[in-house]
Scaffold this motif. Sequence first.
Motif, PDB file in Angstrom:
ATOM      1  N   ASP A  20      30.144 -10.997  -6.475  1.00 37.06           N
ATOM      2  CA  ASP A  20      30.828 -11.987  -5.653  1.00 37.06           C
ATOM      3  C   ASP A  20      32.177 -11.457  -5.170  1.00 37.06           C
ATOM      4  OD1 ASP A  20      31.559 -12.157  -8.326  1.00 37.06           O
ATOM      5  OD2 ASP A  20      31.978 -14.276  -8.267  1.00 37.06           O
ATOM      6  N   ARG A  21      33.195 -12.279  -5.164  1.00 37.85           N
ATOM      7  CA  ARG A  21      34.472 -11.947  -4.532  1.00 37.85           C
ATOM      8  C   ARG A  21      35.366 -11.059  -5.388  1.00 37.85           C
ATOM      9  NH1 ARG A  21      33.747 -17.595  -2.849  1.00 37.85           N
ATOM     10  NH2 ARG A  21      33.187 -17.501  -0.659  1.00 37.85           N
ATOM     11  N   ILE A  22      36.329 -10.453  -4.729  1.00 37.94           N
ATOM     12  CA  ILE A  22      37.178  -9.450  -5.359  1.00 37.94           C
ATOM     13  C   ILE A  22      37.994 -10.016  -6.526  1.00 37.94           C
ATOM     14  CG2 ILE A  22      39.156  -9.680  -3.786  1.00 37.94           C
ATOM     15  CD1 ILE A  22      39.186  -6.521  -3.828  1.00 37.94           C
ATOM     16  N   ASP A  79      37.194 -12.463  -8.517  1.00 37.22           N
ATOM     17  CA  ASP A  79      36.268 -12.665  -9.631  1.00 37.22           C
ATOM     18  C   ASP A  79      35.922 -11.340 -10.305  1.00 37.22           C
ATOM     19  OD1 ASP A  79      35.908 -15.555  -9.281  1.00 37.22           O
ATOM     20  OD2 ASP A  79      34.953 -14.976  -7.400  1.00 37.22           O
ATOM     21  N   TYR A 102      27.737 -13.037 -12.540  1.00 34.73           N
ATOM     22  CA  TYR A 102      27.589 -13.959 -11.408  1.00 34.73           C
ATOM     23  C   TYR A 102      26.094 -14.022 -11.107  1.00 34.73           C
ATOM     24  CZ  TYR A 102      28.271 -15.865  -6.670  1.00 34.73           C
ATOM     25  OH  TYR A 102      28.247 -16.649  -5.538  1.00 34.73           O
ATOM     26  N   ARG A 111      29.583  -5.411  -4.936  1.00 37.43           N
ATOM     27  CA  ARG A 111      29.575  -5.259  -3.483  1.00 37.43           C
ATOM     28  C   ARG A 111      30.442  -4.068  -3.101  1.00 37.43           C
ATOM     29  NH1 ARG A 111      29.109 -10.721  -1.227  1.00 37.43           N
ATOM     30  NH2 ARG A 111      29.527  -9.764   0.791  1.00 37.43           N
ATOM     31  N   TYR A 136      32.802  -3.673  -0.930  1.00 31.41           N
ATOM     32  CA  TYR A 136      34.237  -3.883  -0.750  1.00 31.41           C
ATOM     33  C   TYR A 136      34.984  -4.115  -2.066  1.00 31.41           C
ATOM     34  CZ  TYR A 136      34.366  -9.009  -1.238  1.00 31.41           C
ATOM     35  OH  TYR A 136      34.317 -10.295  -1.709  1.00 31.41           O
ATOM     36  N   THR A 137      34.263  -4.334  -3.152  1.00 26.25           N
ATOM     37  CA  THR A 137      34.936  -4.485  -4.451  1.00 26.25           C
ATOM     38  C   THR A 137      34.798  -3.236  -5.321  1.00 26.25           C
ATOM     39  OG1 THR A 137      33.001  -5.486  -5.511  1.00 26.25           O
ATOM     40  CG2 THR A 137      34.568  -6.993  -4.452  1.00 26.25           C
TER      41      THR A 137
END
Length: 109
Positions: free
Chosen positions: A14-16, A18, A87, A43, A45-46
Amino acid sequence: MSNEFRRIIVSRTDRIGDVVLSLPAFASLKKCFPDCELTAFVREYTAEVVRSFHAVDNICTYDPEESFLTTVGKLKRIQADAILFLYPRFRLAAAAFIAGLPVRAGTAY
């Protein structure tokens, strides 16, 4: 969990923010299983966030737009003994099952 794990995948797709908050989980796993190879499944980007973290040995990136079979292939190539979903998503859990990962763990909601 067994002390015989050679490779564990930690999935956090999920998001950076997290991903940053999940870094202590990597450290705890490395402390419990110091000889185990930990792979972050994140991902693209992370990936840089976990790349320099001391407890992460490898990174495998996930693209939600990739085909299901591509995800299965990525997980299978790692040849992990276990995957921990921080996640959890049904699609990834199904991919881990099809890839033959014998131990799959995560939260349910």
